[in-house]
Design an enzyme around this catalytic site. Structure first.
Site, PDB file in Angstrom:
ATOM      1  N   ASP A  23       0.877  -1.180  -0.070  1.00 51.19           N
ATOM      2  CA  ASP A  23       0.300   0.019  -0.090  1.00 51.19           C
ATOM      3  C   ASP A  23       0.972   1.229  -0.012  1.00 51.19           C
ATOM      4  OD1 ASP A  23      -2.015  -1.923   0.178  1.00 51.19           O
ATOM      5  OD2 ASP A  23      -2.159  -1.588   2.426  1.00 51.19           O
TER       6      ASP A  23
HETATM    7  N1  URA Z   1      -1.108  -6.002   3.964  1.00 52.20           N
HETATM    8  C1  URA Z   1      -1.787  -4.795   3.987  1.00 52.20           C
HETATM    9  O1  URA Z   1      -2.568  -4.390   4.468  1.00 52.20           O
HETATM   10  N2  URA Z   1      -1.045  -3.783   3.377  1.00 52.20           N
HETATM   11  C2  URA Z   1       0.234  -4.062   2.723  1.00 52.20           C
HETATM   12  O2  URA Z   1       0.719  -2.878   1.927  1.00 52.20           O
HETATM   13  C3  URA Z   1       0.756  -5.108   2.786  1.00 52.20           C
HETATM   14  C4  URA Z   1       0.290  -6.266   3.413  1.00 52.20           C
END
Ligand code: URA
Length: 228
Positions: A106
């Protein structure tokens, strides 16, 4: 290891040194040699390993990179905003096939991410059948309530919208509001959704390891080429 035999302009353009149409000028301005002999004709054919540019071997034909992703950059080729690829040298950005991230983190998640132009490798590592380990450190909005490790390890946790329960995951408390979590699958927003399912909220997320690759030694935005 690949060692393609093709035109010099094809080598240079697929590795991002220049475009095909720029190859003639590139050869004029740069010392490109085949077996030590200067080449000015972009149509001349050679194996990858025969060619040097300014006395350096060509970049590898496939490349895999481990980066410590900073917050605020996007793992996408075409979203608006700051893209993770802008952190790579221009030559790597010009490669064809393109370098792509292995899965995504993310925008606000930091840490270990692989980038590769090896499509088969990328596919293998991101396939739903892949069980590559990923280790995260998650900072939580509220202190743990105590049953999270057992729930995550159970192999029974169902996330909204999923058809199957998550595979067992290992959670270790570092602080009442900080955990280390090892998962071996990669569902969309998995870590944030796991903590959402136990009534908590992730406020910061850092991936320490992807498989055996750790970003401990890399500053945010730094990367290294890896052999995988
Ligand atoms: N899980 C998440 O919620 N976000 C990420 O970026 C990676 C794993």
């Amino acid at each position: 290891m690949k060692n393609s035999y093709k035109r010099v302009d094809a080598h240079l353009s697929s590795l991002g040194y220049c475009t095909r149409s720029e190859a003639k000028l590139f050869l004029k301005k740069n010392l490109v040699r085949i077996d030590g002999v200067r080449v000015l004709d972009p149509t001349k054919k050679a194996y990858h390993t025969q060619i040097t540019v300014e006395n350096e071997p060509l970049d590898a034909e496939t490349i895999t990179i481990l980066m410590n992703k900073p917050s605020g950059v996007i793992c996408s080729h075409d979203d608006a905003g700051e893209l993770i690829y802008a952190l790579l040298p221009l030559r790597y950005q010009g490669r064809n096939p393109k370098i792509s991230t292995v899965g995504r983190l993310d925008i606000d998640t930091t840490g270990a991410i692989l980038l590769t132009d090896d499509g088969d490798l990328n596919h293998r590592l991101t396939s739903p059948k892949s069980t590559v380990s990923k280790i995260y450190e998650a900072t939580l909005a509220t202190p743990l309530r105590g049953d999270e490790a057992e729930i995550f390890a159970s192999g029974k946790l169902m996330l909204n919208g999923e058809k199957k329960p998550l595979l067992p995951a290992k959670m270790e408390m570092l602080l009442p509001t900080k955990v280390r979590l090892e998962i071996c699958e990669g569902k969309y927003h998995q870590v944030k959704r796991m903590f959402g399912a136990v009534g908590n909220k992730v406020i910061a997320l850092h991936r320490v390891n992807f498989d055996v690759y750790s970003v401990e030694e890399l500053a945010f935005g730094e990367f290294m080429i890896i052999a995988i």
